[in-house]
Design a protein around this motif. Sequence first.
Motif, mmCIF file in Angstrom:
data_model
loop_
_atom_site.group_PDB
_atom_site.id
_atom_site.type_symbol
_atom_site.label_atom_id
_atom_site.label_comp_id
_atom_site.label_asym_id
_atom_site.label_seq_id
_atom_site.Cartn_x
_atom_site.Cartn_y
_atom_site.Cartn_z
ATOM 1 N N LEU A 106 0.847 -1.186 0.000
ATOM 2 C CA LEU A 106 0.000 0.000 0.000
ATOM 3 C C LEU A 106 0.886 1.240 0.000
ATOM 4 N N ILE A 107 0.627 2.144 -0.948
ATOM 5 C CA ILE A 107 1.355 3.409 -1.026
ATOM 6 C C ILE A 107 0.383 4.520 -0.647
ATOM 7 N N VAL A 108 0.766 5.344 0.307
ATOM 8 C CA VAL A 108 -0.067 6.460 0.729
ATOM 9 C C VAL A 108 0.329 7.695 -0.071
ATOM 10 N N ILE A 109 -0.668 8.347 -0.684
ATOM 11 C CA ILE A 109 -0.387 9.539 -1.479
ATOM 12 C C ILE A 109 -1.442 10.618 -1.207
ATOM 13 N N SER A 110 -1.120 11.820 -1.639
ATOM 14 C CA SER A 110 -2.089 12.921 -1.696
ATOM 15 C C SER A 110 -2.099 13.428 -3.123
ATOM 16 N N ALA A 111 -3.269 13.883 -3.586
ATOM 17 C CA ALA A 111 -3.396 14.385 -4.946
ATOM 18 C C ALA A 111 -4.363 15.560 -4.960
ATOM 19 N N VAL A 112 -4.281 16.354 -6.036
ATOM 20 C CA VAL A 112 -5.097 17.563 -6.112
ATOM 21 C C VAL A 112 -5.791 17.658 -7.472
ATOM 22 N N CYS A 113 -7.082 17.991 -7.431
ATOM 23 C CA CYS A 113 -7.844 18.311 -8.637
ATOM 24 C C CYS A 113 -7.719 19.811 -8.880
ATOM 25 N N VAL A 114 -7.171 20.161 -10.042
ATOM 26 C CA VAL A 114 -6.962 21.551 -10.418
ATOM 27 C C VAL A 114 -7.694 21.787 -11.734
ATOM 28 N N PHE A 115 -8.372 22.924 -11.838
ATOM 29 C CA PHE A 115 -9.138 23.231 -13.044
ATOM 30 C C PHE A 115 -8.630 24.502 -13.709
ATOM 31 N N ASP A 116 -8.786 24.562 -15.043
ATOM 32 C CA ASP A 116 -8.418 25.781 -15.768
ATOM 33 C C ASP A 116 -9.676 26.630 -15.998
ATOM 34 N N ASP A 117 -9.521 27.736 -16.713
ATOM 35 C CA ASP A 117 -10.647 28.655 -16.889
ATOM 36 C C ASP A 117 -11.747 28.082 -17.780
ATOM 37 N N ALA A 118 -11.467 26.968 -18.464
ATOM 38 C CA ALA A 118 -12.494 26.294 -19.275
ATOM 39 C C ALA A 118 -13.158 25.154 -18.501
ATOM 40 N N GLN B 206 -1.521 -1.232 -4.268
ATOM 41 C CA GLN B 206 -2.668 -0.363 -4.022
ATOM 42 C C GLN B 206 -2.184 0.995 -3.531
ATOM 43 N N ILE B 207 -2.999 2.017 -3.793
ATOM 44 C CA ILE B 207 -2.724 3.320 -3.216
ATOM 45 C C ILE B 207 -3.873 3.696 -2.300
ATOM 46 N N GLU B 208 -3.547 4.425 -1.253
ATOM 47 C CA GLU B 208 -4.553 5.082 -0.427
ATOM 48 C C GLU B 208 -4.376 6.559 -0.708
ATOM 49 N N ALA B 209 -5.341 7.137 -1.401
ATOM 50 C CA ALA B 209 -5.199 8.499 -1.888
ATOM 51 C C ALA B 209 -6.146 9.445 -1.166
ATOM 52 N N THR B 210 -5.565 10.507 -0.614
ATOM 53 C CA THR B 210 -6.355 11.612 -0.079
ATOM 54 C C THR B 210 -6.373 12.662 -1.175
ATOM 55 N N VAL B 211 -7.566 12.945 -1.703
ATOM 56 C CA VAL B 211 -7.682 13.814 -2.873
ATOM 57 C C VAL B 211 -8.379 15.118 -2.481
ATOM 58 N N PHE B 212 -7.764 16.207 -2.905
ATOM 59 C CA PHE B 212 -8.271 17.545 -2.611
ATOM 60 C C PHE B 212 -8.670 18.236 -3.911
ATOM 61 N N THR B 213 -9.449 19.304 -3.787
ATOM 62 C CA THR B 213 -9.686 20.190 -4.919
ATOM 63 C C THR B 213 -9.074 21.546 -4.591
#
Length: 134
Positions: free
Chosen positions: A4-16, A81-88
Amino acid sequence: MNPLIVISAVCVFDDAGRLLTVRKRGTDKFMHPGGKPEAGESPAQTASRELEEEVGIVLAPEALALLGIWLADAANEAATQIEATVFTAPGVWSARPSAEIAEIRWLDLAAELPDDLAPLLTDHVLPALAADRT
């Protein structure tokens, strides 16, 4: 049991309204900017640091909003497997690839999805984002 790999990730959006995805060097799957924590980092601190290192976006950890925490198959490591904490990330952004990022791609969530996305994205994050927008 699989590693198990612990990660963090981010949802980033552009102007479209497109979602930022990145492909790391030596891999073929697109995923969120993000990565593994350094000693003593909170998930939000990890996400904030990785965002700056990988795509040049500077955002304070406390500005990130938690989207969810999921288990998923790792995109680029077999039987892992990953355990992902995902942010926006609030706001709209532009990005540039740096560190281990070979390529960035903005994903139109209303269009047909490419088949080279990481399982975390297709199985968990995209459905959560779609639910958020309804």
